[in-house]
Design a protein around this motif. Structure first.
Motif, short mmCIF file in Angstrom:
data_model
loop_
_atom_site.label_atom_id
_atom_site.label_comp_id
_atom_site.label_asym_id
_atom_site.label_seq_id
_atom_site.Cartn_x
_atom_site.Cartn_y
_atom_site.Cartn_z
N ALA B 146 69.01 10.64 53.88
CA ALA B 146 68.92 9.18 53.71
C ALA B 146 69.70 8.52 54.84
N ASP B 159 70.56 -0.45 50.87
CA ASP B 159 71.02 0.88 51.28
C ASP B 159 71.29 1.76 50.06
N VAL B 162 68.24 3.05 48.48
CA VAL B 162 67.63 4.15 49.24
C VAL B 162 68.34 5.46 48.92
N LEU B 233 64.56 9.29 54.33
CA LEU B 233 64.39 7.98 53.72
C LEU B 233 65.16 6.91 54.48
N PRO B 235 65.78 2.40 54.57
CA PRO B 235 65.40 1.11 54.00
C PRO B 235 64.34 0.49 54.90
N ILE B 289 61.65 2.72 52.34
CA ILE B 289 61.79 2.32 50.95
C ILE B 289 62.00 0.81 50.82
#
Ligand SMILES: Cc1cc2nc3c(=O)[nH]c(=O)nc-3n(C[C@H](O)[C@H](O)[C@H](O)COP(=O)(O)OP(=O)(O)OC[C@H]3O[C@@H](n4cnc5c(N)ncnc54)[C@H](O)[C@@H]3O)c2cc1C
Lengths: 257, 455
Positions: B146, B159, B162, B233, B235, B289
């Motif tokens: 992430a 954040d 995510v 991942l 944001p 995301i």
């Protein structure tokens, strides 16, 4: 010598009625391009040349749109990259994301990769100084960052860029649409997707872990409490200084050294 | 009360269990207490009620104790009691602590219910937010990477969502979450452990700050090469996560799923067609995301063990000339970075405009002042005005009606000036001045003109 600026335009959808129209971010990219002094602006669209919404862009004052004809669900990247590699514009602009299909926003990145140029995301203004482009990038909370890049370059334009001008009917009628046939492969991966109407989710009010219903009720009804430093019976000068110092330590404003 | 029975206060114990790093010498485990002959637990309903209704003056994000001891692992050990004490502004008492009573000669633990209750009351609501025991995943089956935006070195709620989504993917199959953090030289202001990171890969160099998407993408690609995560991942934000994520996907030769609304190991939902359609598909490697697509981690703590960060060579072709000056008066309210807002308590409008200008802030107002025409309607903050998200909100003479507070529910820093010490805005504020706003405005203008950088 005029600088060649190409704007990649797509067909948008009105968010409520679903009617075809110029895409919002793309229209802002056209607006930005038309404002560059000394630029020769061309519009390029990969898709259906008979789409009436293309004329919305012509109505903004661009003389012509070049349409690379291809099927509705075909992948535009190879077609656009091939076209741009041969025409070699100094600046390519595109909206940050389309509003009619997958809307992945990946096209400008793939085009920049194919042309081997830098990509600058999210610009709200651009001017040319010699062979360099001076840009302002739009950041959240109204902040702007000043960037300079050599050309050629690809840049994306977000919906926070200045609003596009209205489309004038006469200009829209008079502008020309030049068609080039292109063969594009159908987008294979897309067929494995299932599509449905967008499901609206309720906005989140508060994140919490609740053991009981009482906890949940309390969490949503309770007011968020601050850190709670309270100055009472303080003369205004001193209170003002406390506020100013707080703003400086939190990095909201800068004080002279 | 019979001698055999231990008087327990379950809430305080829960608190003690949750709030402390596990230590062998901490005796009062609930198991031991339950083993008492009668096995009955005595509750104190009044104390519990008190604990429920009392409110902590500060959220748990308040300052860490000044000198948190560092363990051998290099991680800072938290001492919730000291933190609580520093929050309530009290020195940690030298007296015996309720949570760690000395074992009585008999070996049984003697508790002090009154001290327990006091501790509870101080903890108040913040109790729910104190740290839990650290969850560790020693041998993960796979990794999820992430990459939060960390604007201003803070984890935004996006954040955290995510990282929460990454948690969901990892927990569904025995994986672990690696958070790749461009921390800036001063480090992240929020804990990656509490956000849900099993591992942390930190890039602190200034060359990753400001405009550095090429370098950031190179760092993420290096991490992907070293760790081979199942998913990456970001944001889906305009110029940070969304940009770097797309660069990474293009370099990997992968597709990207943007505007992802729901995440599961085998199926994700992403939005397209201008927000009118949802596509369901098997997740590609790079996921961008949307905000609120997953819930953040709360009340839990993970290891956040540091991994060695690789060296990155990539450089940018684009020159960053820094932030440009913007005119706060032309910034739309919803985008404003810093707002000075006026309510019915403001009578000298000239002074208000001058102080906002001197501070370089955008102007806002409550409904009555917009109704009265002192400020244009688009400056109204609140439920029927604009929901604002500046980094700081200064409320001058605003009472803090629920409709107004709704408009600033996402604001992190609130400063209030009000004649009424008991109004809700003062309670909401991080810094409140109780006094006459008319006298304060010129004073604040003067000091701002004197000491502020630039105009
Ligand atoms: C359906 C609905 C929607 C609404 N939507 C909104 C909305 O979007 N936004 C909004 O703001 N309101 C909204 N309201 C109105 C809201 O309920 C309050 O009436 C309003 O917010 C109060 O504004 P105020 O705090 O400025 O004024 P007041 O309630 O009059 O408070 C003035 C404050 O100033 C202080 N004060 C007075 N003199 C001084 C002084 N000399 N120095 C320092 N402090 C002083 C007082 O102590 C008081 O706290 C809505 C109401 C309804 C019913």
């Amino acid at each position: 010598m005029a600088i060649d600026v190409v704007v990649l335009v797509s067909i948008g959808r009105h968010p409520v009625s679903g009617r075809a129209r110029r895409a919002d971010a793309d229209a802002r990219a056209v607006e930005l391009a038309l404002g560059i002094a000394g630029a020769h602006v061309q519009l390029v669209h990969a898709g259906d040349p008979d789409e009436p919404a293309l004329r919305d862009y012509l109505g903004m004052g661009a003389n012509a749109v070049t349409v690379l004809r291809m099927g509705p669900e075909a992948d535009p990247v190879s077609v656009l990259s091939a076209h741009l590699s041969s025409t070699k514009p100094q600046i390519v602009l595109a909206g940050t994301r389309a509003e009619g299909g997958e809307d992945s926003g990946l096209v400008p990145y793939l085009v920049a990769q194919a042309l081997n140029t830098p990509l600058v995301p999210g610009i709200v203004s651009l001017s040319l100084v010699g062979e360099r482009a001076e840009m302002l990038q739009g950041l959240p909370r109204g902040r702007r960052r000043s960037l300079v890049s050599p050309v050629p370059l690809v840049a994306t334009v977000p919906v926070m860029a200045p609003a596009p001008r209205m489309s004038a009917f006469g200009l829209a009628r008079r502008g020309t649409i030049a068609v080039k046939d292109a063969d594009a492969a159908a987008d294979a991966a897309r067929t494995a997707w299932t599509e449905g109407p967008a499901r609206r989710r309720p906005k989140r009010i508060k994140v919490m872990k609740a053991a009981s219903a009482a906890d949940r009720v309390r969490a949503v009804t309770e007011m968020a409490a601050g850190k709670g430093k309270v100055l009472q019976n303080v003369p205004p000068e001193e209170a003002a200084k406390a506020i100013f110092d707080y703003l400086v330590t939190e990095g909201i404003i800068q004080a002279k050294p | 009360m019979s001698e055999e029975r231990i008087r327990r206060d379950p809430r305080a114990e829960r608190e003690a269990r949750r709030g402390r790093a596990p230590q062998a010498e901490d005796i009062p485990t609930p198991v031991a207490a339950e083993a008492s002959p009668s096995g009955r637990v005595r509750r104190d309903p009044r104390a519990e009620r008190a604990a429920r209704t009392s409110r902590a003056a500060e959220p748990a994000t308040a300052a860490q104790p000044a000198a948190a001891p560092e363990s051998e692992s290099g991680r800072v050990r938290r001492d919730p009691r000291a933190e609580r004490a520093s929050r309530t502004g009290r020195a940690a008492p030298a007296a015996p602590q309720p949570a760690a009573p000395a074992p009585a000669p008999s070996g049984r633990v003697r508790r002090d219910p009154r001290a327990d209750r006091t501790a509870q009351r101080q903890a108040g609501v913040a109790r729910a937010e104190t740290a839990s025991p650290v969850k560790t995943i020693a041998d993960p089956k796979f990794l999820i990477l992430a990459v939060p935006d960390l604007e201003d070195a803070r984890l935004s709620s996006h954040d955290k969502d995510v990282i929460g989504a990454a948690r969901g993917l990892a927990d569904a199959g025995g994986g672990a979450v690696v958070v790749l953090a461009f921390t800036g030289p001063e480090g992240v202001k929020d804990g990656l452990d509490e956000a849900g990171a099993d591992r942390a890969l930190r890039f602190a160099d200034v060359s990753f700050a400001g405009y550095a998407p090429e370098r950031r993408a190179a760092a993420v690609l290096a991490a992907i090469q070293a760790l081979n995560p199942r998913h990456i991942l970001f944001p889906d934000t305009g110029v940070v996560g969304g940009d770097v994520g797309r660069r990474v996907a293009v370099s990997l030769g992968d597709r990207v799923a943007s505007n992802v609304q729901r995440v599961a190991p085998d199926r994700i939902t992403r939005r397209g067609r201008g927000g009118r359609a949802d596509f369901a598909l098997a997740p590609p490697r790079v996921l961008l995301i949307a905000a609120e697509a997953a819930d953040p981690v709360i009340d839990e703590r993970y290891e956040a063990r540091d991994l060695p960060a690789p060296r990155i060579e990539a450089l940018s072709h684009v020159e960053d000339r820094g932030l440009a000056a913007t005119d706060p008066a032309t910034v739309p309210m919803a985008e404003a970075d810093f707002i000075v807002s006026a309510g019915n308590g403001v009578r000298d409008w000239d002074a208000f405009h001058r102080v906002a200008a001197a501070l370089g802030a955008s102007e806002g107002g409550s409904r009555p002042v917009c109704d009265a025409g002192h400020l244009p309607r688009h400056r109204q903050v609140g439920a029927s005005g604009t929901l604002v998200e500046p980094r700081c909100y200064v409320a001058l003479g605003i009472a803090g009606a629920p409709q107004h507070l709704q408009g600033i529910s996402k604001v992190e820093r609130v400063v209030a000036v009000n004649a009424d010490a008991h109004c809700d805005m003062v309670k909401r504020a991080d810094l409140a001045v109780v006094g006459d706003v008319q006298a304060l405005m010129p004073a604040l203008e003067r000091i701002a003109k004197e000491r502020r950088h630039g105009n």
